[in-house]
Scaffold this active site. Structure first.
Site, PDB file in Angstrom:
ATOM      1  N   LYS A  48       0.812  -1.219   0.000  1.00  0.00           N
ATOM      2  CA  LYS A  48       0.000   0.000   0.000  1.00  0.00           C
ATOM      3  C   LYS A  48       0.847   1.272   0.000  1.00  0.00           C
ATOM      4  O   LYS A  48       0.567   2.222  -0.730  1.00  0.00           O
ATOM      5  CB  LYS A  48      -0.944   0.002   1.201  1.00  0.00           C
ATOM      6  CG  LYS A  48      -2.035  -1.026   1.099  1.00  0.00           C
ATOM      7  CD  LYS A  48      -2.988  -0.957   2.270  1.00  0.00           C
ATOM      8  CE  LYS A  48      -3.958  -2.125   2.279  1.00  0.00           C
ATOM      9  NZ  LYS A  48      -4.784  -2.209   1.073  1.00  0.00           N
ATOM     10  N   GLY A  49       1.898   1.300   0.832  1.00  0.00           N
ATOM     11  CA  GLY A  49       2.720   2.509   0.931  1.00  0.00           C
ATOM     12  C   GLY A  49       3.350   2.854  -0.407  1.00  0.00           C
ATOM     13  O   GLY A  49       3.214   3.969  -0.918  1.00  0.00           O
ATOM     14  N   GLY A 226     -16.005   2.325  -3.655  1.00  0.00           N
ATOM     15  CA  GLY A 226     -15.876   1.578  -4.904  1.00  0.00           C
ATOM     16  C   GLY A 226     -16.483   2.356  -6.062  1.00  0.00           C
ATOM     17  O   GLY A 226     -16.224   3.561  -6.210  1.00  0.00           O
ATOM     18  N   ASP A 257      -5.330   2.784  -3.177  1.00  0.00           N
ATOM     19  CA  ASP A 257      -3.980   3.382  -3.136  1.00  0.00           C
ATOM     20  C   ASP A 257      -3.835   4.445  -4.225  1.00  0.00           C
ATOM     21  O   ASP A 257      -3.208   5.491  -4.003  1.00  0.00           O
ATOM     22  CB  ASP A 257      -2.908   2.302  -3.321  1.00  0.00           C
ATOM     23  CG  ASP A 257      -2.927   1.287  -2.197  1.00  0.00           C
ATOM     24  OD1 ASP A 257      -3.362   1.648  -1.079  1.00  0.00           O
ATOM     25  OD2 ASP A 257      -2.520   0.135  -2.417  1.00  0.00           O
ATOM     26  N   SER A 298      -1.150   0.196 -13.508  1.00  0.00           N
ATOM     27  CA  SER A 298      -2.461   0.695 -13.971  1.00  0.00           C
ATOM     28  C   SER A 298      -2.676   2.165 -13.605  1.00  0.00           C
ATOM     29  O   SER A 298      -3.692   2.755 -13.967  1.00  0.00           O
ATOM     30  CB  SER A 298      -3.580  -0.156 -13.369  1.00  0.00           C
ATOM     31  OG  SER A 298      -3.727   0.108 -11.985  1.00  0.00           O
TER      32      SER A 298
HETATM   33  P1  ADP Z   1     -10.197  -0.034  -1.947  1.00  0.00           P
HETATM   34  O1  ADP Z   1      -9.448  -0.276  -3.215  1.00  0.00           O
HETATM   35  O2  ADP Z   1      -9.347   0.486  -0.834  1.00  0.00           O
HETATM   36  O3  ADP Z   1     -11.079  -1.176  -1.539  1.00  0.00           O
HETATM   37  P2  ADP Z   1     -12.531   1.329  -3.077  1.00  0.00           P
HETATM   38  O4  ADP Z   1     -13.003   0.006  -3.591  1.00  0.00           O
HETATM   39  O5  ADP Z   1     -13.502   2.133  -2.288  1.00  0.00           O
HETATM   40  O6  ADP Z   1     -11.193   1.209  -2.219  1.00  0.00           O
HETATM   41  O7  ADP Z   1     -12.043   2.161  -4.345  1.00  0.00           O
HETATM   42  C1  ADP Z   1     -11.357   3.387  -4.215  1.00  0.00           C
HETATM   43  C2  ADP Z   1     -11.745   4.296  -5.350  1.00  0.00           C
HETATM   44  O8  ADP Z   1     -11.458   3.632  -6.594  1.00  0.00           O
HETATM   45  C3  ADP Z   1     -13.239   4.615  -5.415  1.00  0.00           C
HETATM   46  O9  ADP Z   1     -13.539   5.748  -4.612  1.00  0.00           O
HETATM   47  C4  ADP Z   1     -13.418   4.884  -6.899  1.00  0.00           C
HETATM   48  O10 ADP Z   1     -13.007   6.188  -7.218  1.00  0.00           O
HETATM   49  C5  ADP Z   1     -12.447   3.910  -7.554  1.00  0.00           C
HETATM   50  N1  ADP Z   1     -13.123   2.643  -7.904  1.00  0.00           N
HETATM   51  C6  ADP Z   1     -13.045   1.463  -7.260  1.00  0.00           C
HETATM   52  N2  ADP Z   1     -13.817   0.523  -7.845  1.00  0.00           N
HETATM   53  C7  ADP Z   1     -14.389   1.112  -8.932  1.00  0.00           C
HETATM   54  C8  ADP Z   1     -15.288   0.690  -9.959  1.00  0.00           C
HETATM   55  N3  ADP Z   1     -15.752  -0.555  -9.992  1.00  0.00           N
HETATM   56  N4  ADP Z   1     -15.639   1.596 -10.884  1.00  0.00           N
HETATM   57  C9  ADP Z   1     -15.184   2.865 -10.842  1.00  0.00           C
HETATM   58  N5  ADP Z   1     -14.334   3.323  -9.907  1.00  0.00           N
HETATM   59  C10 ADP Z   1     -13.942   2.475  -8.957  1.00  0.00           C
END
Ligand code: ADP
Length: 310
Positions: A48-49, A226, A257, A298
């Site tokens: 993560k870091g 997400g 991240d 990515s």
């Molecule tokens: P983590 O990766 O820590 O689980 P999230 O799933 O909340 O965090 O995703 C972080 C950010 O990545 C979201 O706020 C969004 O901007 C983007 N993101 C993640 N999943 C999607 C998705 N399926 N479609 C569009 N953007 C996404």
């Protein structure tokens, strides 16, 4: 080399983990005890870091990494990789007789993932390392920590920094109350927010979690959701939902991240933008990252926030 490091431009300093990701791709995630045939295997740089640091550097941030690698083949390789990405590696420490941290990641066709982490050298990042890096930590304009390395060291570093302290409370933990009053910004996903607040957090009830975490001492709290974007609130700003453009998710590993690294960059490069626009731009960077396989690979380069109403 992505960024053009300028010692005089504002500093983003990341204190935390770096690990090597061994990733398998398969039609679906395996059930316990099940062996599945995968379709592809890759080795890549993660943790993560380091992910957050690389996300910032790829966007042109003046990024510094404070971490520990092992004295195995991966330690030196990782250090060189960070350097080539434009990250300052003068505080990447080598721990003798320990392996570099690794993560074993499985990615399903629908983008879901499953991760096992072996800490290795990451578990040796200490309060002494924070003290030894005192000058760099103190002078960071944005200082970023996470929870993949020992908590007491991150807490110590947060006490030293005099800038914007951004904690990504990941992986999920419930016992980090002590650091919350030091957080200028606390950033976490729904699962991590649920663990920390003991609430079942989703978009509909996120306000309760935001209020609870503000009451615990954070100045601003951002919960990422997400594909639904993020919600945030500050001591002086009411809860706001920042939407995210729909994309076709290919691999969501490291999306959080990308968000954190991008937000750190925009906090400095677009100081005058209102917070919801900085968060919207960070969401956009993170959503670009989920449209491609891999983690650091990515993350976009040379992205400029398109100023719009989120
Ligand atoms: P983590 O990766 O820590 O689980 P999230 O799933 O909340 O965090 O995703 C972080 C950010 O990545 C979201 O706020 C969004 O901007 C983007 N993101 C993640 N999943 C999607 C998705 N399926 N479609 C569009 N953007 C996404």
């Amino acid at each position: 080399m992505y960024s053009h490091q300028n010692k005089n431009s504002p500093k983003i300093v990341v204190f935390g983990s770096c690990s090597v990701d061994f990733t398998t791709y398969a039609p679906r995630l395996p059930n316990p005890g099940e062996t599945l045939h995968g379709t592809k295997f890759t080795t890549s740089y993660g943790g993560k870091g380091a992910n957050q640091c690389v996300a910032a550097a790829k966007l042109g941030g003046n990024a510094y990494m404070i971490c520990r690698v092992g004295d195995d083949q991966w330690g030196e390789k990782y250090r060189n990789h960070l350097k080539e990405t434009g990250v300052d590696v003068s505080h990447v420490y080598i721990t003798p007789n320990v392996t570099t941290g690794i993560a074993q990641i499985s990615v399903a066709d629908n983008g879901e993932n499953q991760i096992v982490i072996v800490l290795g050298a990451n578990g040796h990042l200490s309060k002494k390392d924070a003290a030894d890096s005192h000058e760099l930590i103190k002078s960071a304009d944005v200082f970023i920590g996470q929870l993949e390395t020992p908590f007491e060291a991150t807490l110590e570093a947060f006490k030293i920094n005099e800038g914007i302290k951004l904690l990504n409370a990941a992986p999920a933990r419930s016992d980090i109350q002590e650091i919350l009053p030091y957080c200028t910004i606390l950033c976490l996903n729904e699962f991590e927010a649920s663990m920390l607040t003991n609430l079942n957090v989703n978009l509909e009830n996120a306000v309760d979690a935001l209020n609870k975490l503000l009451s615990a001492g954070c100045q601003t709290v951002i919960i990422t959701l997400g594909s639904k974007g993020a919600v945030y609130a500050s001591k002086d700003e009411p809860p706001t939902h920042v939407f995210c453009e729909p994309v076709t998710a290919v691999d969501t590993t490291g999306a959080g991240d990308a968000f954190v690294g991008a937000l750190a960059t925009f906090l400095l490069s677009h100081k005058d933008l209102p917070m919801h626009q900085k968060i919207g731009a960070a969401c956009e960077v993170a959503s670009i990252s989920v449209t491609k396989e891999g983690t650091q690979t990515s993350y976009p380069t040379n992205y400029t926030p398109f100023i719009k109403q989120y």
